[in-house]
Design a protein around this motif. Structure first.
Motif, short mmCIF file in Angstrom:
data_model
loop_
_atom_site.label_atom_id
_atom_site.label_comp_id
_atom_site.label_asym_id
_atom_site.label_seq_id
_atom_site.Cartn_x
_atom_site.Cartn_y
_atom_site.Cartn_z
N LYS A 81 -17.91 -12.15 15.22
CA LYS A 81 -17.76 -11.01 16.13
C LYS A 81 -18.13 -11.41 17.56
O LYS A 81 -17.44 -11.03 18.51
CB LYS A 81 -18.64 -9.85 15.66
CG LYS A 81 -18.05 -9.09 14.47
CD LYS A 81 -18.94 -7.91 14.11
CE LYS A 81 -18.46 -7.23 12.84
NZ LYS A 81 -19.43 -6.23 12.36
N GLN A 82 -19.21 -12.17 17.68
CA GLN A 82 -19.63 -12.66 19.00
C GLN A 82 -18.50 -13.44 19.66
O GLN A 82 -18.19 -13.25 20.84
CB GLN A 82 -20.86 -13.59 18.85
CG GLN A 82 -22.15 -12.88 18.49
CD GLN A 82 -22.73 -12.14 19.70
OE1 GLN A 82 -22.29 -12.34 20.83
NE2 GLN A 82 -23.71 -11.27 19.46
N ARG A 83 -17.90 -14.33 18.87
CA ARG A 83 -16.84 -15.19 19.40
C ARG A 83 -15.65 -14.36 19.88
O ARG A 83 -15.10 -14.54 20.96
CB ARG A 83 -16.39 -16.17 18.31
CG ARG A 83 -15.52 -17.31 18.81
CD ARG A 83 -14.64 -17.88 17.72
NE ARG A 83 -13.51 -17.01 17.45
CZ ARG A 83 -13.22 -16.49 16.28
NH1 ARG A 83 -13.99 -16.72 15.23
NH2 ARG A 83 -12.17 -15.73 16.14
N ILE A 84 -15.26 -13.37 19.03
CA ILE A 84 -14.09 -12.54 19.36
C ILE A 84 -14.35 -11.70 20.62
O ILE A 84 -13.51 -11.60 21.51
CB ILE A 84 -13.75 -11.61 18.17
CG1 ILE A 84 -13.23 -12.45 16.99
CG2 ILE A 84 -12.72 -10.57 18.57
CD1 ILE A 84 -13.18 -11.70 15.68
N ALA A 85 -15.57 -11.14 20.69
CA ALA A 85 -15.91 -10.32 21.86
C ALA A 85 -15.83 -11.17 23.12
O ALA A 85 -15.25 -10.75 24.14
CB ALA A 85 -17.31 -9.73 21.69
N LYS A 86 -16.33 -12.35 23.06
CA LYS A 86 -16.33 -13.25 24.20
C LYS A 86 -14.89 -13.61 24.60
O LYS A 86 -14.51 -13.55 25.77
CB LYS A 86 -17.08 -14.53 23.84
CG LYS A 86 -18.04 -14.95 24.92
CD LYS A 86 -18.75 -16.19 24.48
CE LYS A 86 -19.79 -16.61 25.49
NZ LYS A 86 -20.63 -17.68 24.90
N GLY A 87 -14.12 -13.98 23.58
CA GLY A 87 -12.73 -14.41 23.83
C GLY A 87 -11.87 -13.31 24.42
O GLY A 87 -10.95 -13.58 25.19
N SER A 88 -12.16 -12.06 24.07
CA SER A 88 -11.27 -10.97 24.52
C SER A 88 -11.80 -10.29 25.76
O SER A 88 -11.13 -9.45 26.36
CB SER A 88 -11.13 -9.94 23.40
OG SER A 88 -12.41 -9.39 23.12
N GLY A 89 -13.04 -10.64 26.12
CA GLY A 89 -13.63 -9.97 27.28
C GLY A 89 -14.04 -8.54 26.96
O GLY A 89 -14.19 -7.71 27.87
#
Ligand SMILES: Nc1nc2c(ncn2[C@@H]2O[C@H](COP(=O)(O)OP(=O)(O)O)[C@@H](O)[C@H]2O)c(=O)[nH]1
Ligand SMILES: [Mg+2]
Length: 443
Positions: free
Chosen positions: A394-402
């Motif tokens: 989830k952390q990774r996805i949030a970061k990647g999508s802004g």
């Protein structure tokens, strides 16, 4: 104008409301209602029958598009057929020859002289030089009327008050126009109360002598179906080039306008809707059709759906839903289909009854953007199996999508609710037709 027809057609489409699909039974009912509406509007019986036969044929063969309801689909079919019935395309006045001669024909009181004045004004407005010709020699008031209209629209009128021969007068007018370098000669003529031979001979002689570019048949739209018979008689003799529907500002039921093209196969070129010289419009079949249906917006909605919804993709998604296998990949695809149709506010605004009620609402298309970028930041495995999403993913996805993890959690929650709902629906569907198999049910 056309109010009753509009109301009745709307009622006809309502029989399809709440129906999931177009089928033989509900289409037959709707089409019957449409035919009744046309007959009540004084549309020629044969024209009404052939029209509804075509609608029926098209409705049966219509591709089912899930994005629109059967009522909307039917509205679109009727609209397209109405456009054809009214002539298909806009038919422009031909202006050629030097001078271009336009002969005006029709019964007495149909509005010929008034239209002659309007047409002169219209052509003058296009920068052409025009000469009006007083060809109605039987009533002194007729020449006077044309002179008055001519001065109102500031177009010269050729009149020879001593001469009783319309052909000679019109020929003299053409010579005069040539000499003065005028581009268009409009010849107003005498009408009779009903079709009679003397009038027909006279107008036929005028045609022969003048070889007009346009012969416009002027008809009072209030005369309903009778107009069809008159039009036929004039067309047999004159082979006219176009129709002018007058008094469309009155409470005409629309029968004449809707029948005439089909019967004589000549286009309506102008509609006249008032006694004033400016009250003249070029006739546009598509605009008239959507005015009759009062649902132009539904028509464009269906058109957009037809142009953009990928039916195969929609089928695939439905199958996946049925198998409880709907995943983020499918969700994304659905979002993208909706987005292709335009922005949300536009789409909602097109629905009947919604219209400009939502014009002050702030509908945020960006809400979709957030969801889209979150899904796009997931790996294919994660999209297919959202259960995989643990804290670090989830952390990774949030970061990647802004976007934030909270947003992602909200999306996940909504997505799970949606999936649960689909599951429940599938379960219900599975049970209902299976009634005879229920324990204890007599076989
Ligand atoms: N309301 C309305 N009246 C019209 C229209 N066109 C003509 N008229 C009226 O219909 C009557 C007959 O028109 P006129 O041009 O003299 O017909 P003609 O005998 O064919 O030359 C006149 O009183 C006109 O003012 C129209 O589009 N709307
Ligand atoms: Mg007249």
């Amino acid at each position: 104008m056309f109010e009753n027809l509009s109301t009745r057609l709307e009622k006809a489409f309502k029989t399809l409301k709440g129906q999931g699909r177009i089928n033989d039974a509900n289409v037959a009912e709707t089409v019957k209602e449409i035919r009744r509406a046309l007959i009540a509007a004084d549309v020629n019986f044969k024209v009404a029958k052939e029209f509804t036969d075509r609608v029926l044929e098209k409705a049966k063969g219509a591709d089912v598009i899930r994005a629109v309801s059967p009522g909307q689909m039917m509205t679109k079919i009727v609209n397209d057929e109405l456009v054809q019935l009214l002539g298909g395309q806009t038919s422009d006045l031909q202006v050629k020859g030097s001078p271009c001669v336009i002969l005006i024909a029709g019964l007495q009181g149909s509005g010929k002289t008034t239209f002659s004045g309007k047409l002169a004004r219209h052509l003058k407005g296009q920068g052409r030089s025009v000469l009006l010709t007083a060809g109605d020699v039987y009533r002194p008031a007729a020449r006077e009327q044309l002179k008055v209209l001519g001065s109102q629209v500031e177009v010269p009128v050729y009149s020879d008050d001593q001469n009783m021969d319309p052909v000679a007068i019109a020929q003299a007018a053409v010579r005069e126009a040539k000499a003065r370098g005028q581009q268009v000669v409009i010849v107003d003529t005498a009408g009779r109360i009903a079709i009679d031979e003397a009038m027909m001979t006279e107008i036929a002689n005028l045609k022969k002598a003048l070889n007009p570019t346009e012969i416009l048949f002027v008809v009072d739209s209030m005369t309903g179906q009778d107009a069809v018979n008159t039009a036929k008689a004039f067309n047999d003799v004159l082979d006219f080039t176009g129709v002018v529907m007058t008094k469309m500002d009155g409470d005409t039921r629309g029968g004449a306008a809707l029948s005439i093209k089909e019967v004589v196969n000549k286009p309506i070129k102008f509609v006249s809707n008032g006694e004033k010289m400016e009250a003249l419009d070029t006739f546009h079949p598509d605009r008239m059709a959507s005015r009759i249906l009062g649902m132009g917006d539904v028509v464009s909605l269906v058109e957009r759906a037809q142009a953009t919804i990928d039916e195969e993709e929609a089928m695939r998604l439905q199958k996946k839903m049925a198998k409880n296998a709907f995943d983020f990949e499918d969700f994304l695809s659905q979002l993208q289909q909706i987005k292709k149709m335009g922005n949300m506010k536009d789409l909602l605004g097109m629905l009947p009854g919604v219209g400009n009620k939502i014009k002050d609402l702030d509908i945020d298309d960006n809400a979709f953007k957030g969801i889209e970028s979150l899904i796009q930041s997931m790996t294919p495995a994660e999209r297919a199996k959202p259960e995989l999403l643990n804290g670090s993913r989830k952390q990774r996805i949030a970061k990647g999508s802004g976007r934030s993890v909270e947003e992602l959690n909200r999306l996940l929650k909504q997505f799970n609710q949606m999936r649960d709902m689909m599951k429940t629906m599938n379960k219900m569907k599975g049970r209902m037709p299976g009634m005879p198999n229920m324990p204890g049910f007599p076989r």
